[in-house]
Design an enzyme around this catalytic site. Structure first.
Site, mmCIF file in Angstrom:
data_model
loop_
_atom_site.group_PDB
_atom_site.id
_atom_site.type_symbol
_atom_site.label_atom_id
_atom_site.label_comp_id
_atom_site.label_asym_id
_atom_site.label_seq_id
_atom_site.Cartn_x
_atom_site.Cartn_y
_atom_site.Cartn_z
ATOM 1 N N TRP A 1 -18.672 16.341 -2.426
ATOM 2 C CA TRP A 1 -19.181 17.663 -2.838
ATOM 3 C C TRP A 1 -20.541 17.550 -3.500
ATOM 4 C CZ3 TRP A 1 -20.801 22.040 -4.830
ATOM 5 C CH2 TRP A 1 -20.749 22.334 -6.187
ATOM 6 N N HIS A 2 -20.760 16.517 -4.317
ATOM 7 C CA HIS A 2 -22.055 16.382 -4.998
ATOM 8 C C HIS A 2 -23.172 15.952 -4.035
ATOM 9 C CE1 HIS A 2 -20.986 16.572 -9.514
ATOM 10 N NE2 HIS A 2 -20.141 17.293 -8.807
ATOM 11 N N ASP A 3 -22.831 15.263 -2.945
ATOM 12 C CA ASP A 3 -23.875 14.942 -1.956
ATOM 13 C C ASP A 3 -24.244 16.226 -1.187
ATOM 14 O OD1 ASP A 3 -25.654 13.081 -0.761
ATOM 15 O OD2 ASP A 3 -24.369 12.943 1.005
#
Ligand code: HEM
Length: 221
Positions: free
Chosen positions: A39-41
């Protein structure tokens, strides 16, 4: 951003990486961490500039050091084991596949995974991911985003629906997760692989039919 780069051989490699990710995530017990990595990428995508997104750039030290990514260096490191075994698989695909596998092995829905994301070494400036502390009150144990789920009528509607209908939750979750994992990702070449597959099948079928007609012709003469 990324253009699809998958071909049949690459798709095979993805399936092998998927199996290795299953083993890695269950043995290291790191499903939440892997989902957060995916999700953070992906969550840095900016639709106006078409930059950021699921492109593997989170592996860059500069991006990993963003405050929101604290702790994710462990996830990046774990993924290196799988990358070493399947060097052809892009980091961008590997991280998104890790997210999909993490959801599956913890009993969540199956998420359709389309491979072909390209890697980028360009990290976005800090601040594209949502700030969990915005509007935070010291008296609360809940994050403002958690509070909004029950207090905002728009969100509460879904909280109530999903609490009583797991199928609805799984269906909507799988759709949203797929969208997040494909931000800025073009499926052009993926479609062309499918098209090649269909053409190949068509040619093989034609050859079988012609062979059969030829055989029939020989017998009737
Ligand atoms: C929408 C805004 C979001 C905010 C503000 C937010 C905030 C946070 C915060 C503050 C943490 C704790 C991090 C820490 O331990 O230091 C966390 C953990 C986590 N988040 Fe989110 N998050 C958001 C969206 C998402 C989404 C979309 C996903 C997945 C699709 C996700 C998956 C996770 C997971 C799995 C963890 C646990 C990680 C672990 O235990 O290692 N979050 N989130």
């Amino acid at each position: 951003m990324a253009k699809a780069i998958a071909d049949a051989e690459y798709v095979k490699e993805i399936e092998k990486a998927r199996r290795d990710l299953r083993t890695l995530i269950s043995s290291r017990n790191c499903a939440p961490l892997m989902l957060r990595l995916a999700w953070h990428d992906a969550g840095t995508y900016d639709v106006k500039t078409r930059t950021g997104g699921p492109n593997g750039s989170i592996r860059n030290a500069r991006e990993l050091n963003h405050a929101a990514n604290k702790g994710l260096e462990t996830a990046v490191l774990f993924c290196e084991d799988v990358k070493a075994k399947h060097p052809k698989v892009s980091y961008a695909d590997l991280y998104q596949l890790a997210g999909v596998v993490a959801v599956e092995i913890t009993g969540g829905p199956t998420i359709d995974f389309v491979p072909g994301r390209k890697d980028s070494l360009e990290s976005p400036a800090e601040g594209r991911l949502p700030d969990a502390k915005q509007g935070e009150s010291k008296d609360l144990l809940k994050l403002p985003t958690d509070k909004a789920l029950v207090e905002d009528p728009m969100f509460r509607k879904y909280v109530e629906l999903y609490a009583k209908d797991e199928d609805a939750f799984f269906k909507d979750y799988a759709t949203s997760h797929k969208k997040l994992s494909e931000l800025g990702f073009s499926l052009k070449n993926h479609r062309s692989i499918l098209a090649k597959g269909v053409i190949g099948f068509g040619i093989a079928l034609t050859a079988v039919i012609l062979g059969y007609l030829h055989e029939l012709n020989k017998r009737t003469n």
